[in-house]
Structures are given as C-alpha cells and as structure tokens.
Design an enzyme around this catalytic site. Structure first.
Site, short mmCIF file in Angstrom:
data_model
loop_
_atom_site.label_atom_id
_atom_site.label_comp_id
_atom_site.label_asym_id
_atom_site.label_seq_id
_atom_site.Cartn_x
_atom_site.Cartn_y
_atom_site.Cartn_z
N LYS A 143 7.25 -2.66 -20.70
CA LYS A 143 7.25 -1.56 -19.74
C LYS A 143 8.66 -1.00 -19.56
O LYS A 143 8.86 0.21 -19.44
CB LYS A 143 6.71 -2.05 -18.39
CG LYS A 143 6.81 -1.03 -17.24
CD LYS A 143 6.11 0.29 -17.59
CE LYS A 143 5.85 1.17 -16.38
NZ LYS A 143 6.98 1.46 -15.52
N ARG A 146 2.69 -5.27 4.75
CA ARG A 146 3.45 -5.92 5.84
C ARG A 146 3.49 -5.07 7.10
O ARG A 146 3.76 -5.58 8.19
CB ARG A 146 4.87 -6.28 5.37
CG ARG A 146 5.75 -5.11 5.01
CD ARG A 146 6.99 -5.59 4.25
NE ARG A 146 7.88 -4.49 3.88
CZ ARG A 146 9.00 -4.19 4.52
NH1 ARG A 146 9.37 -4.88 5.59
NH2 ARG A 146 9.76 -3.20 4.11
N LEU A 178 0.82 -1.21 0.00
CA LEU A 178 0.00 0.00 0.00
C LEU A 178 0.85 1.26 0.00
O LEU A 178 0.56 2.23 0.70
CB LEU A 178 -0.95 0.00 1.20
CG LEU A 178 -2.09 -1.03 1.12
CD1 LEU A 178 -2.87 -1.05 2.42
CD2 LEU A 178 -3.01 -0.70 -0.06
N SER A 203 2.11 2.02 -15.96
CA SER A 203 2.71 3.34 -16.11
C SER A 203 1.66 4.43 -15.93
O SER A 203 0.53 4.31 -16.39
CB SER A 203 3.35 3.49 -17.49
OG SER A 203 3.88 4.79 -17.65
N ALA A 262 10.63 -4.22 -6.44
CA ALA A 262 11.12 -5.30 -7.29
C ALA A 262 12.28 -6.04 -6.63
O ALA A 262 12.92 -5.53 -5.72
CB ALA A 262 11.55 -4.75 -8.64
N GLU A 267 11.04 6.92 -22.15
CA GLU A 267 10.75 8.04 -21.23
C GLU A 267 12.05 8.77 -20.86
O GLU A 267 12.10 10.01 -20.85
CB GLU A 267 10.06 7.50 -19.99
CG GLU A 267 9.74 8.50 -18.91
CD GLU A 267 9.17 7.82 -17.67
OE1 GLU A 267 9.64 8.13 -16.57
OE2 GLU A 267 8.26 6.97 -17.83
N VAL A 311 2.34 4.31 -2.65
CA VAL A 311 1.53 5.24 -3.45
C VAL A 311 0.82 4.55 -4.61
O VAL A 311 -0.35 4.80 -4.88
CB VAL A 311 2.41 6.42 -3.95
CG1 VAL A 311 3.53 5.95 -4.86
CG2 VAL A 311 1.55 7.47 -4.64
N MET A 312 1.50 3.64 -5.32
CA MET A 312 0.86 2.98 -6.46
C MET A 312 -0.18 1.97 -6.00
O MET A 312 -1.28 1.88 -6.56
CB MET A 312 1.92 2.30 -7.33
CG MET A 312 2.83 3.25 -8.07
SD MET A 312 1.96 4.27 -9.29
CE MET A 312 1.64 3.07 -10.58
N HIS A 342 9.33 1.15 -22.48
CA HIS A 342 8.58 2.39 -22.26
C HIS A 342 9.39 3.32 -21.38
O HIS A 342 9.53 4.52 -21.67
CB HIS A 342 7.23 2.07 -21.59
CG HIS A 342 6.55 3.26 -20.98
ND1 HIS A 342 6.95 3.80 -19.76
CD2 HIS A 342 5.50 4.03 -21.40
CE1 HIS A 342 6.19 4.84 -19.47
NE2 HIS A 342 5.30 5.00 -20.45
N ASN A 343 9.94 2.81 -20.29
CA ASN A 343 10.70 3.65 -19.37
C ASN A 343 11.98 4.16 -20.02
O ASN A 343 12.41 5.30 -19.77
CB ASN A 343 11.02 2.89 -18.09
CG ASN A 343 9.82 2.77 -17.17
OD1 ASN A 343 8.68 2.91 -17.60
ND2 ASN A 343 10.06 2.49 -15.91
#
Length: 482
Positions: A185, A35, A12, A130, A78, A192, A14-15, A188-189
C-alpha cells in the site's frame, strides 16, 4: 434477531463509516465503536439507520458483541493510536481472534504488531485500503498481509467489499507475511505521488508555455483518457479543469499552489534509500510537494533569481502532440521504479510477492487504477522474476517509440525555465540504466583517495579489492569497501 455481529470497526471517520456501510450493504452485521460517543450515536441515528449496524460506546460490550473468531477492523490514525487501542483490546480477546489495521500504518509497525499478537495467540493483519471515501463505500482495493492463519476467516468478507475490475476479479488478494500488505500500500501511494506530479508538470507546461485555458486543457485530458493514458487520475484531472466556481470562472485558477502530504510518499522514498533502490522519479514528486509548501521563499525568488525570458517561443502544436506521449513514457519509468522497490523488498523480507496479482488488484477501486495496469499484470504473468518492467517486450517497445518525445518535452521545458522534476529524473534514471559505463569509477577513485575505501578493477575478477597510495604519503591500511 442476530445475536452476534460478523465484524467490528473501530473508528468512524470518513473511511471507517463508509467501510461499515459497505460491509452492511453486503449483508454483514457490523458493530461499530468510536472513542467519541457522539460520533457513534450520530452515525447510528443517521447514515446507519435501518441497516445491520450496531453502535457501542463501551469497548467491552463492543468486543463481546462479536462472533468468534472475533474480527476487529481498526480505521484510526496510524502510529500511537493503533498501539493504544491494541493494548485496550488484547485483554478482551481470545486465542485465534483477529485484529486488522486498515489505516496507513508504516510496514515496520505492522511487522512489530504481527509478532506481538502472534506471541499472545492472536492474529494481526495490516490491510492497505485504497480508494478514498467513495472507494470505501462502493469498493476499494484491499492489500492484506500479516498473520496468514487469519486469511481464511477474512477472505470472504474482504473479497465481497472490494472493488471489482472490469473482468469481475475482486481487487483484493493476500500479499504476504509480516508488513507485506502495508508495504504494498505504501508503494501504491508512492506511485500515486509520481502519477499526480507528472500530470501536474504536464498541466504546468500547458498553462504557462502553451497558454491554454482550463477548458482547453480539460478537453485534452478527456481525450487522453480514451487512450493509453486512461486512468482515474487523468479522468478527474479533466473534471477538475472543467469545474467552474460560482462566478463561472475555473476554480483551479483560485486554488493556492501549496501541496499537502500525509507522509506515505516520504515513507516510500525512505524505504527505497534503506533498500538501495533508485526511486528517483517518485522521490522527486515528494520533494516537489516540499518545495511548493515554501511559497514565501518562491515568491521572493521569483523577483530576484534570473531565468529565461517569459516570451520563449515554441511550436505549440508540436509540443502539445508530444506532451501525452512524454507523460506515458514517464509513467512507464515511474511504475518500473515502483515495482523494482516491491521486488527488492520481497527478496529482502522473504515475502514472495506476486507482482501480476498486485497489478490486477490495483485495476479497480484505488487511486492509481488504470488500463495501463493490465499491461503490467501481463508482463509479470509472463515472468514474476522479470528483472525490470522496462525489459518486458511490450514496455521495451513502448519506450523505444516514446523516449524521444520525453526528451523533446524536457528540453523545451528546460529552455523555457519551467520545472519538470519528475519527468527529468525519470529520464535520467532511464538513461542511467541503459549506460554500461557510468562515471562511478571516478567516484570510487575519489573515495579511495580520501578514505582508503578501495575499488574493484575491470581487468580483475569481481570481489577482488584494491587500494592505491595516491599521494605517496599514505599507507596500506584500508577502510571498508563500502
């Protein structure tokens, strides 16, 4: 009262919390677990109050609250933390249950996890997400891949929470097997990184060579956002440059010039090296961040290393007109490199990526969203096997009219001593690509001279290799060709 929750979220930060709120707003009943018990309890008591969200401080109860097949979305750091939570979950799951990793995991880790869970009768999906905090809450771009059998159970959920492009298309699509979703992804980054660096280099020229104020620059970016360069990053750049601190001075002038990174740009550059794809512009954007981080060295170098005089004269009106065109040309090259990496990976790993669809789902929610992506989608809709984006008729025509501006801007910056690493490497790639006769013949001769690595000849069929005893003292024994 609902007996079972539709989906569970682990993590939990921000994302995670914003995706949970997004799911709840679409009518899904969501179980959440973190956790840290206080994090879960605070979320349920505040932001989740009155919404179909249930918090759990026990993994067993959390898993038990989910309808089958269970769908658990991991929104955690990750690496090892993902493996640790998978190890906790697996004994509690049943055949057909689904674990989704929505973090920025490396695609090779995702491939490994897909294989591990499938051996145990479970499904694993690596879903690139994203859009940052606002995207997670209001609609991100989602790039799932992994266990295809999981997609029917996830499609409705992910499509409903994804951003919608201007034509109403959900910015979510199945990418492919294994680590395909997280690879897309990652690229994509990387793109970016390139977009951001190109914009920053343009800002650098405006600030230090044209002497423009933050407000003046903001107005230029706002104008560019109405044309071919229209994008989220151009839009927020205009906003940032216009923002004033409490003392009514531009905040941008007070921000330290040391860039951070979380590693996905570096992963993209490493993947390009592994797959033999020249990703020079995007790689330079990573190195630019690395150079910025060593501010102490830069401050010392500024005092001791020679360069052009600071009063270098330039036609400011002419240069400003060329800047936007050059930025657009470099952007085309950057995306051509990014999609070339996707194509090589797809061919190498048998992913069968749909490049037009990838461009479509990047049109909304994500950080690189822009009108420009419609053109890319159209190009690959015409031919998914397009050898290079630069060969598409539209982009070929665009480069024909913009490359001279890119050259002018770069040459002006070089003469003034202002670094444009990504613009420059992009142009070098473009010129290298259109060179039918590169100097690699000399390189091969050098390799054969010192290492007997052999070479091919122009007057002989490809695949036939030769070695020369250059010094008269060598023999006929050769090394490998590469």
């Amino acid at each position: 009262m609902v007996n079972k929750n539709s989906i569970g979220i682990v993590g939990l930060a921000v994302m995670g919390e914003n995706l949970a709120l997004n799911l709840a707003s679409k009518g899904f009943h969501v179980a959440v677990y973190d956790r840290f018990e206080a994090v879960t309890e605070n979320f349920i008591a505040a932001k989740a109050a009155g919404k179909p969200l249930c918090g759990y401080n026990n993994v067993v109860e959390f898993v038990g609250s989910l309808e089958t097949p269970r769908k658990i979305l991991l929104m955690i750091k990750a690496g090892e933390p993902v493996d640790n939570i998978i190890a906790q979950l697996m004994p509690l799951l049943a055949s057909g249950d689904i674990v989704i990793d929505g973090g920025n995991s490396h695609y090779t880790d995702t491939q490994r996890r897909v294989e591990l869970l499938e051996k145990n009768g479970l499904h694993f999906v690596g879903a690139g997400v994203s859009g940052g905090e606002i995207g997670a809450l209001k609609g991100p771009s989602i790039m799932p891949g992994g266990s295809l059998a999981a997609w029917p159970a996830l499609e409705k959920i992910l499509m409903s929470i994804a951003a919608k492009a201007d034509d109403g298309t959900p910015c979510c699509a199945w990418m492919g097997k294994g680590g395909a979703g997280h690879f897309v992804k990652m690229v994509h980054n990387g793109i970016e990184y390139g977009d951001m660096q190109l914009i920053c280099e343009t800002y650098h020229l405006m600030r230090d060579l044209l002497g423009m104020s933050a407000n003046q620059m903001s107005s230029v970016f706002a104008d560019w956002n109405k044309g071919d360069l229209s994008s989220y990053l151009i839009e927020i750049t205009a906003d940032i440059l216009a923002y004033q601190d409490e003392d009514k001075h531009p905040l941008i002038d007070k921000i330290l010039d040391v860039a951070g990174q979380k590693g996905t740009g570096r992963w993209t550059a490493n993947a390009a090296l592994d797959l033999g794809v020249p990703l020079s512009l995007i790689s330079e954007s990573v190195f630019a961040r690395c150079l910025s981080s060593n501010r102490t060295l830069r401050l010392e170098a500024e005092k001791t290393l020679a360069g052009p005089q600071p009063d270098y004269q330039v036609d400011k009106t002419d240069l400003l007109k060329e800047l936007g065109i050059a930025l657009y040309a470099a952007k085309i090259i950057s995306y051509a490199q990014g999609f070339a990496l996707l194509q090589t990976a797809s061919n190498t790993f048998n992913w069968d990526l749909n490049y037009a669809r990838i461009a479509q789902i990047w049109r909304g929610g994500c950080i690189i969203r822009s009108a420009f992506l419609d053109k890319i989608s159209t190009a690959y809709n015409h031919s998914n096997d397009l050898t290079s984006l630069l060969f598409d008729p539209y982009f070929k025509a665009q480069m024909a009219t913009t490359h001279s501006s890119l050259r002018h801007v770069i040459s002006t910056a070089v003469a003034a001593g202002i670094p444009l690493p990504s613009h420059s490497s992009g142009l070098n790639y473009y010129d290298g690509l259109r060179s039918a006769n590169l100097p690699a013949n000399l390189l091969q001769a050098q390799r054969d001279y010192f290492g007997a690595h052999m070479y091919e000849r122009k007057d002989q069929p490809r695949g036939k290799w030769f070695h020369t005893n250059w010094t008269g003292e060598g023999g006929s024994t050769t090394s490998t060709t590469h």
